[in-house]
Design a protein around this motif. Structure first.
Motif: not given
Length: 686
Positions: A547-558, A563-568
């Motif tokens: 999910i984090a990767t999808i948001h990154l691809e869409e340019g939604d860095d926040d 989601y990366y932090r939640e993954t961590l």
């Protein structure tokens, strides 16, 4: 094993016709010949006895007719009957019956005729002529008359039960379970309704029904425990607690507990059975070995590998002693012991025993036998786990040839072996061969299980993954969607296999640029996994990462950073702080901070990842070099030349030590002026 049934149950009358009196005497001589293994003489006596009656003589055993070369073709049936070396209590009436001529009581002519036919059946069994035996037993049943107009006798009822038991035993040994159930149920009805005390015959019939129910599908096996417990109560009441027939029922009850997953109860029951068998039969008897093996199998199932190995070794000793080293059961025990070593990761010891099991199996069973195929499959698994794919695929293919020769074309074992072969092709990058193999497997599954079976969905997922890896995303999506449909129909919406398929579909959708649909698929998948696995599970972290990767691809860095932090957080809770997945996610978070110009945060996460890798006993030089490369670029962007040079130098040293080219060090920067306007900390460097 059987109750102490008298082998001589009939008594004659002085008024019997002379021919029948001769028939009785010939029958009894034939019985004596059977007991002394003089089978040719026995056959002649029984045939002459029948000549004195009105019975049409059945065909004699074919071994007495050398000119008859007709041999029934062995079936490639899925079922291999229980070998008679071990006592399940199915052969409760294994002896021929003589007729006592010393008493002067009533005897029906049909009883005499049925007895002679029954004895011919017993002779045929000893000669391995099961079809002829069944014919004789069925003819005996035809001539035996019991109805309301005929006064029943103890002899009459007992011969009827004995005939039915032998018919049922033959049906059982050839896998005709439903027919055998009907036959033993008829025997039970006669025993229970008899005016004579036939409690042990009731118990024998109940035990046989219990064994049959045990071997039937789960929806028909529910009665097994009830009838076995009833048989046990009768035998204990009439024979006492320490009797071999009591031990037989206990062993059968233990198997039912095992089948139901009641392993503690199974062990307790097996221990009592083996205690009695040791007491009565000694430590070296095959029936002791059988229960010891069952005990080992139960320990194996619950993961107590050392106790399982002890039991397997004891059975191996008994089987070798009683059956010789070149025997099917020796091969099976070698395979079982190899499995223990295999599961303990003692691969060299496992390999040695698998190879010896294979040698013995081929020697005594021939190359084309289901047990040989099973050993080959286990050996292939061992090679696969060791990464020796070339040896694994050779063994799997040999096993597949055996399975195709001895099993039905749609047997599930063939599907398993095809799947194993397909997996190796996939790992070796031979995607076309993998697809062909998987498609053959799914074709068999559809024919044997139906199009909607969950196993079909598993193979469809394997096919979809091949298409995905080859970049054929449309076909991958079709196969995954069919798998999802089957799994939802089979398991409902909230199931882990459904969640897994949703994650795979999300990955395909992401590859073809349908990010909104991919996000929907991932979101539904993570909802299911959280519900079933809890929040802190690795599989939850995997989908959060996607999910984090999808948001990154869409340019939604926040959102990506969120989601990366939640993954961590989930990875640390599920896997610990020093797991490889944690390192990967730390790098993603660091890179995202780097891209946003948040250089201090980027350095913080990069150094945390670096510390984990450097503290690992097995240093991965290239992984450490890549993180140092990232850190050097952050220092470059900050304008910290000394730190940058030092870090890049260390990265180059590790790249060289790993045997890679120096060109793999990537030095890059950003538009420092543009970033400095948003992040004043960079202004000096710009």
């Amino acid at each position: 094993s059987e109750p102490s049934y008298a082998q001589s149950v009939f008594s004659s009358t002085a008024s019997l016709p002379k021919l029948l009196d001769i028939a009785i005497r010939l029958n009894n001589v034939g019985v004596a010949c059977v007991q002394s293994s003089e089978y040719i003489d026995a056959e002649q006596c029984f045939q002459r006895a029948l000549d004195k009656t009105n019975v049409r003589s059945p065909a004699a055993p074919s071994k007495f007719h050398p000119s008859d070369t007709t041999v029934s073709k062995p079936k490639t049936a899925l079922y291999v009957f229980q070998r008679e070396e071990y006592d399940e209590g199915m052969g409760a009436f294994p002896h021929p019956i003589s007729i006592d001529i010393s008493n002067k009581t009533d005897l029906n002519e049909s009883d005499i005729e049925a007895t002679i036919l029954y004895n011919i059946g017993q002779l045929c069994i000893r000669l391995g002529e099961n079809e002829e035996a069944l014919e004789s037993f069925c003819l005996a049943l035809k001539y035996l008359k019991w109805n309301n107009s005929t006064r029943q006798t103890y002899a009459h009822d007992l011969i009827a039960i004995a005939i039915l038991h032998n018919i049922g035993h033959l049906q059982y040994r050839t896998g005709m379970y439903d027919d055998a159930v009907r036959t033993f149920s008829r025997a039970l009805q006669i025993a229970k309704s008899s005016t004579f005390k036939l409690d042990l015959e009731v118990a024998a019939s109940l035990n046989c029904l219990g064994v049959l129910y045990f071997h039937q599908p789960k929806n028909k096996s529910g009665n097994s425990m009830d009838v076995l417990i009833e048989a046990l109560a009768i035998r204990r009441a009439f024979l006492g607690s320490d009797h071999k027939d009591v031990a037989t029922v206990l062993n059968n009850i233990g198997r039912v507990h095992y089948m139901k997953g009641e392993f503690v109860m199974a062990l307790a029951t097996y221990h009592e059975a083996v205690r009695i068998r040791r007491l009565l039969l000694g430590d070296d008897h095959l029936d002791v070995g059988a229960t010891v093996y069952n005990t080992g199998q139960t320990h194996h199932q619950i993961g107590d590998l050392e106790k399982a190995m002890d039991c397997y070794k004891e059975f191996w000793r008994i089987a070798s002693l009683q059956l010789g080293n070149e025997h099917r059961d020796v091969a099976i025990m070698l395979k079982c012991m190899a499995q223990i070593y295999h599961e303990q990761k003692k691969y060299d010891q496992a390999l040695k025993l698998y190879k010896e099991a294979l040698r013995v199996g081929k020697s005594v069973l021939g190359v084309k036998h289901p047990d040989v195929a099973s050993i080959l499959n286990k050996l292939g698994n061992l090679y696969y786990e060791r990464g020796d794919f070339d040896s694994a695929i050779v063994v799997y293919k040999e096993g597949l040839d055996v399975e195709r020769a001895v099993l039905e074309p749609i047997h599930p074992n063939i599907t398993v072996t095809l799947t194993n072969i397909g997996q190796i092709y996939k790992l070796r990058g031979e995607y076309h061969r993998a697809l062909v193999t998987y498609k053959e497997a799914v074709s068999i599954q559809r024919r044997s299980l139906g199009n909607s079976h969950p196993n079909v969905s598993t193979t469809l997922s394997n096919i979809a993954l091949i298409y995905y890896q080859r970049g054929n995303y449309s076909k991958a999506l079709d196969s995954y969607q069919e798998a999802l449909h089957l799994r939802r129909d089979a398991f409902g919406d909230d199931h882990l296999q459904v969640a897994s398929t949703l994650n795979s579909i999300g990955l395909v959708l992401f590859k073809i640029g349908l990010n909104d649909l991919a996000l929907q698929s991932f979101t539904e998948g993570v909802r299911i996994r959280r519900r079933l696995l809890g929040n802190n599970h690795r599989d939850v972290a995997i989908v959060l990462y996607n999910i984090a990767t999808i948001h990154l691809e869409e340019g939604d860095d926040d959102e990506a950073l969120k989601y990366y932090r939640e993954t961590l957080k989930v990875e640390r809770a599920a896997l610990g702080d020093d797991h490889h997945d944690v390192v990967m996610t730390l790098q993603n978070v660091a890179q995202l901070h780097h891209q946003r110009g948040e250089l201090e945060d980027a350095l913080l996460y990069f150094y945390e990842a670096l510390d984990i890798l450097q503290s690992n006993m097995e240093h991965d030089d290239m992984a450490i070099a890549q993180i140092l490369n990232h850190i050097g670029n952050v220092y470059l962007q900050r304008g910290d030349t000394n730190q940058m040079i030092n870090v890049f130098a260390n990265a180059l040293r590790l790249i060289r030590r790993a045997g890679h080219n120096e060109s793999e060090l990537v030095i890059s920067g950003f538009n420092f002026y543009g970033i400095s306007k948003l992040h004043p900390e960079n202004a000096a460097a710009a």
